[in-house]
Design a protein around this motif. Structure first.
Motif, PDB file in Angstrom:
ATOM      1  N   ARG A 263       0.829  -1.201   0.000  1.00  0.00           N
ATOM      2  CA  ARG A 263       0.000   0.000   0.000  1.00  0.00           C
ATOM      3  C   ARG A 263       0.868   1.257   0.000  1.00  0.00           C
ATOM      4  O   ARG A 263       1.984   1.259   0.523  1.00  0.00           O
ATOM      5  CB  ARG A 263      -0.933   0.007   1.222  1.00  0.00           C
ATOM      6  CG  ARG A 263      -1.914  -1.165   1.268  1.00  0.00           C
ATOM      7  CD  ARG A 263      -2.854  -1.147   0.080  1.00  0.00           C
ATOM      8  NE  ARG A 263      -3.730  -2.311   0.062  1.00  0.00           N
ATOM      9  CZ  ARG A 263      -4.997  -2.286   0.446  1.00  0.00           C
ATOM     10  NH1 ARG A 263      -5.527  -1.160   0.911  1.00  0.00           N
ATOM     11  NH2 ARG A 263      -5.727  -3.375   0.368  1.00  0.00           N
ATOM     12  N   ASP A 264       0.312   2.310  -0.556  1.00  0.00           N
ATOM     13  CA  ASP A 264       1.010   3.597  -0.609  1.00  0.00           C
ATOM     14  C   ASP A 264       0.953   4.259   0.767  1.00  0.00           C
ATOM     15  O   ASP A 264      -0.122   4.624   1.249  1.00  0.00           O
ATOM     16  CB  ASP A 264       0.344   4.493  -1.659  1.00  0.00           C
ATOM     17  CG  ASP A 264       1.097   5.797  -1.876  1.00  0.00           C
ATOM     18  OD1 ASP A 264       2.085   6.034  -1.144  1.00  0.00           O
ATOM     19  OD2 ASP A 264       0.701   6.550  -2.772  1.00  0.00           O
ATOM     20  N   LYS A 265       2.105   4.390   1.417  1.00  0.00           N
ATOM     21  CA  LYS A 265       2.139   4.966   2.772  1.00  0.00           C
ATOM     22  C   LYS A 265       1.671   6.412   2.792  1.00  0.00           C
ATOM     23  O   LYS A 265       1.181   6.911   3.813  1.00  0.00           O
ATOM     24  CB  LYS A 265       3.570   4.884   3.341  1.00  0.00           C
ATOM     25  CG  LYS A 265       4.194   3.501   3.299  1.00  0.00           C
ATOM     26  CD  LYS A 265       3.383   2.486   4.082  1.00  0.00           C
ATOM     27  CE  LYS A 265       4.065   1.121   4.111  1.00  0.00           C
ATOM     28  NZ  LYS A 265       4.232   0.530   2.777  1.00  0.00           N
ATOM     29  N   MET A 266       1.806   7.106   1.662  1.00  0.00           N
ATOM     30  CA  MET A 266       1.405   8.511   1.601  1.00  0.00           C
ATOM     31  C   MET A 266      -0.104   8.667   1.760  1.00  0.00           C
ATOM     32  O   MET A 266      -0.583   9.750   2.101  1.00  0.00           O
ATOM     33  CB  MET A 266       1.872   9.131   0.276  1.00  0.00           C
ATOM     34  CG  MET A 266       3.382   9.119   0.063  1.00  0.00           C
ATOM     35  SD  MET A 266       4.253  10.059   1.345  1.00  0.00           S
ATOM     36  CE  MET A 266       3.651  11.714   0.981  1.00  0.00           C
ATOM     37  N   GLN A 267      -0.854   7.595   1.513  1.00  0.00           N
ATOM     38  CA  GLN A 267      -2.312   7.678   1.620  1.00  0.00           C
ATOM     39  C   GLN A 267      -2.816   7.329   3.022  1.00  0.00           C
ATOM     40  O   GLN A 267      -4.014   7.363   3.274  1.00  0.00           O
ATOM     41  CB  GLN A 267      -2.956   6.737   0.589  1.00  0.00           C
ATOM     42  CG  GLN A 267      -2.670   7.140  -0.857  1.00  0.00           C
ATOM     43  CD  GLN A 267      -3.328   6.208  -1.854  1.00  0.00           C
ATOM     44  OE1 GLN A 267      -3.958   5.229  -1.497  1.00  0.00           O
ATOM     45  NE2 GLN A 267      -3.190   6.537  -3.132  1.00  0.00           N
ATOM     46  N   LEU A 268      -1.901   6.965   3.923  1.00  0.00           N
ATOM     47  CA  LEU A 268      -2.288   6.609   5.282  1.00  0.00           C
ATOM     48  C   LEU A 268      -2.256   7.845   6.182  1.00  0.00           C
ATOM     49  O   LEU A 268      -1.327   8.660   6.106  1.00  0.00           O
ATOM     50  CB  LEU A 268      -1.343   5.543   5.839  1.00  0.00           C
ATOM     51  CG  LEU A 268      -1.268   4.223   5.065  1.00  0.00           C
ATOM     52  CD1 LEU A 268      -0.251   3.291   5.711  1.00  0.00           C
ATOM     53  CD2 LEU A 268      -2.628   3.553   4.995  1.00  0.00           C
ATOM     54  N   ASN A 269      -3.268   7.978   7.056  1.00  0.00           N
ATOM     55  CA  ASN A 269      -3.256   9.105   7.983  1.00  0.00           C
ATOM     56  C   ASN A 269      -2.368   8.787   9.187  1.00  0.00           C
ATOM     57  O   ASN A 269      -1.916   7.659   9.374  1.00  0.00           O
ATOM     58  CB  ASN A 269      -4.685   9.465   8.424  1.00  0.00           C
ATOM     59  CG  ASN A 269      -5.382   8.301   9.121  1.00  0.00           C
ATOM     60  OD1 ASN A 269      -4.782   7.621   9.957  1.00  0.00           O
ATOM     61  ND2 ASN A 269      -6.642   8.069   8.769  1.00  0.00           N
ATOM     62  N   LEU A 270      -2.124   9.775  10.006  1.00  0.00           N
ATOM     63  CA  LEU A 270      -1.198   9.633  11.129  1.00  0.00           C
ATOM     64  C   LEU A 270      -1.667   8.572  12.117  1.00  0.00           C
ATOM     65  O   LEU A 270      -0.851   7.785  12.624  1.00  0.00           O
ATOM     66  CB  LEU A 270      -1.035  10.986  11.834  1.00  0.00           C
ATOM     67  CG  LEU A 270      -0.013  11.030  12.985  1.00  0.00           C
ATOM     68  CD1 LEU A 270       1.377  10.652  12.466  1.00  0.00           C
ATOM     69  CD2 LEU A 270      -0.002  12.411  13.631  1.00  0.00           C
ATOM     70  N   ALA A 271      -2.968   8.535  12.393  1.00  0.00           N
ATOM     71  CA  ALA A 271      -3.502   7.565  13.365  1.00  0.00           C
ATOM     72  C   ALA A 271      -3.270   6.132  12.885  1.00  0.00           C
ATOM     73  O   ALA A 271      -2.889   5.254  13.671  1.00  0.00           O
ATOM     74  CB  ALA A 271      -4.985   7.811  13.581  1.00  0.00           C
ATOM     75  N   ASP A 272      -3.466   5.892  11.585  1.00  0.00           N
ATOM     76  CA  ASP A 272      -3.255   4.547  11.041  1.00  0.00           C
ATOM     77  C   ASP A 272      -1.781   4.171  11.039  1.00  0.00           C
ATOM     78  O   ASP A 272      -1.418   3.026  11.309  1.00  0.00           O
ATOM     79  CB  ASP A 272      -3.825   4.457   9.618  1.00  0.00           C
ATOM     80  CG  ASP A 272      -5.341   4.388   9.598  1.00  0.00           C
ATOM     81  OD1 ASP A 272      -5.919   3.993  10.632  1.00  0.00           O
ATOM     82  OD2 ASP A 272      -5.940   4.725   8.560  1.00  0.00           O
ATOM     83  N   LEU A 273      -0.924   5.138  10.750  1.00  0.00           N
ATOM     84  CA  LEU A 273       0.518   4.871  10.771  1.00  0.00           C
ATOM     85  C   LEU A 273       0.983   4.483  12.170  1.00  0.00           C
ATOM     86  O   LEU A 273       1.771   3.533  12.338  1.00  0.00           O
ATOM     87  CB  LEU A 273       1.290   6.095  10.283  1.00  0.00           C
ATOM     88  CG  LEU A 273       1.264   6.366   8.772  1.00  0.00           C
ATOM     89  CD1 LEU A 273       1.873   7.724   8.465  1.00  0.00           C
ATOM     90  CD2 LEU A 273       2.021   5.272   8.022  1.00  0.00           C
TER      91      LEU A 273
END
Length: 392
Positions: free
Chosen positions: A372-382
Motif C-alpha cells: 500500500r502507498d504509505k502517503m495515503q495513510l493518515n497519522l492515526a493509522d501509521l
C-alpha cells in the motif's frame, strides 16, 4: 457423400449485437477480435492423408454407405444432434462446467458441492460469489429483443415481427400459435415474465431504458443482505482467505462433526487436540492449537482473541476502516492456516508448530501493508500499524 450447410446460432444474430455482448461482459480486446474473426470469416478445408483439399464455409461433409440401413442411422444421428444442441441444454452444460471448476478446477466433479448453486449465484452482499446465473442472464439478453419489439425499434427484424406475427396486436398480451418456431415461442415466454416490468409499453425498471446487465438483477430477484459481507470481501484479505471465510460463513466446511451428520462413519473428535468434537467453533476458537497460534501472534502484535464466533468477533472490531480491515484479514488468515494444518494433520499426520503458523500470518499482513502507498495513510493509522509491528 453429403454436403450440409448448417445454420449456426450466430447466423441468426446480428454481429453488432455479438460485439455489444462481448463489450458488456468486459472481455479483453484481443479476445473479442478473435471471436469476431471466427464468426465472420471462418472457412474450412478437408485434410486427406495430410494434404488440404477444398474450401468450405459453414459446411459439414458426411460420408456413408448407399444402403437404407446407413441412411436410417444418419437420420437418427441428425435427430440426436438436434436435441443435444438445444439452447437450454447448452445453458445447463455451461453451468455444470462452471460449478465443477469452482470446486475441483476441472470440468468433471462428482461429489456434493459444499454450497448450493443458487446461493453461489447471489451477489456478494447477499451471501453469494456474484457468479452469473446463466438461465437468468440468457433471459436478460433475450429481453433486449422483447424490448425492441415493445418500443418498435427501427430494425428490419422488428418490422418483420410486427408485420408477420403481431399484425396490430398488443405485444404485451400477444400469444404465439402452437405451430410457431421454438425460438419465437421462447421469446414470447420471456416476454410474459417481463410484463410486470412494463408500464404503457415502456420498461419502467430502469429510467434510462432496458439494459441486459441491470435487467439481469430484476430477473434474478433480490435477497436479504448478509451482515458478514464486509468482513469477508475486504480489500485487505487475501483472495483464498476470502473464499475460506465465505465457506465458514455458510457453515460449509466438512468438519468431522458435519461428516458424521451426513452418515459418514468416522471419528468426530478433533484430530489436532483429540479433546472435543470437531466443529468450526472448536477449531477456530476453542482448540488449544488455535489459541497457541493467537498467543504467538499476540507476542508480535497487540491483538485480542475471540472466545466464540470468529465472524461475529470481526464484525465487532472498532477503529478506522484500515484498522478493522487488517484485524479481519488476520482473523481470516488464522482460519485458513488452522484449516490447512488440520488437513495436513488428518491426511499426512504432520503439521507445523503454532509459532511458525503465527509468523506466517504476520508476514502475510506485513506484505499486504508494504503493497500500500504509505502517503495515503493518515497519522492515526501509521501509529497503529507501528504499534502492531506491521510497518517496517
Amino acid at each position: 457423400m453429403f454436403k450440409i450447410d448448417l445454420q449456426k446460432a450466430y447466423d441468426t444474430v446480428e454481429w453488432t449485437f455479438v460485439r455489444q455482448l462481448l463489450d458488456a461482459l468486459n472481455f479483453p480486446s484481443e479476445f473479442k477480435t478473435m471471436i469476431i474473426q471466427c464468426i465472420t470469416s471462418a472457412t474450412y478445408s478437408l485434410s486427406v492423408n495430410g494434404e488440404m483439399f477444398g474450401y468450405f464455409q459453414d459446411d459439414v461433409l458426411l460420408f456413408s454407405k448407399g444402403d437404407a440401413k446407413s441412411m436410417m442411422l444418419l437420420l437418427q444421428a441428425f435427430s440426436t444432434f438436434s436435441k443435444a444442441t438445444g439452447l437450454e441444454g447448452v445453458i445447463k452444460r455451461i453451468e455444470a462446467v462452471c460449478r465443477n471448476f469452482l470446486w475441483d478446477n476441472s470440468a468433471d466433479y462428482r461429489r456434493i458441492p459444499l454450497v448450493g448453486w443458487d446461493t453461489i449465484c447471489r451477489s456478494k452482499d447477499e451471501g453469494g460469489l456474484g457468479i452469473k446465473d446463466q438461465e437468468n442472464w440468457n433471459k436478460a439478453m433475450v429481453g433486449r429483443l422483447v424490448d425492441w419489439i415493445a418500443v418498435n425499434r427501427d430494425s428490419i427484424w422488428v418490422h418483420w415481427i410486427h408485420n408477420n406475427y403481431l399484425k396490430g396486436q398488443d405485444w404485451m398480451g400477444y400469444k404465439p400459435s402452437m405451430n410457431s418456431s421454438w425460438v419465437w415461442r421462447r421469446i414470447c415466454k420471456i416476454k410474459d415474465e417481463m410484463v410486470p416490468g412494463y408500464t404503457n409499453g415502456k420498461w419502467h425498471v430502469q429510467p434510462d431504458g432496458y439494459t441486459p446487465a441491470r435487467s439481469y438483477e430484476w430477473f434474478r430477484g433480490s435477497r436479504p443482505k448478509v451482515n458478514w459481507y464486509k468482513v469477508v470481501w475486504n480489500g485487505w484479505v487475501i483472495p483464498k482467505h476470502q473464499f475460506m471465510g465465505w465457506l465458514v460463513a455458510h457453515a460449509a466446511l466438512n468438519t468431522t462433526s458435519k461428516l458424521v451428520g451426513f452418515g459418514v462413519e468416522i471419528e468426530d473428535t478433533c484430530c489436532i487436540c483429540a479433546l472435543a468434537e470437531e466443529t468450526s467453533e472448536h477449531l477456530f476458537c476453542e482448540c488449544e492449537y488455535s489459541k497457541r497460534v493467537v498467543r504467538e501472534v499476540n507476542n508480535m502484535t497487540s491483538w485480542s482473541y475471540p472466545e466464540s464466533g470468529v465472524l461475529e468477533w470481526c464484525m465487532q472490531r472498532t477503529g478506522t476502516k484500515l484498522q478493522k480491515g487488517i484485524q479481519n484479514a488476520m482473523m481470516l488468515s488464522l482460519i485458513y492456516q488452522v484449516w490447512h494444518q488440520r488437513n495436513k494433520c488428518r491426511n499426512e499426520k504432520f503439521m507445523l508448530c503454532p509459532e511458525r503458523v503465527a509468523k506466517h500470518i504476520i508476514e502475510e499482513m506485513r506484505a499486504r501493508v508494504r503493497g500500500r502507498d504509505k502517503m495515503q495513510l493518515n497519522l492515526a493509522d501509521l501509529e497503529w500499524l507501528k504499534k502492531m509491528h506491521l510497518l517496517e
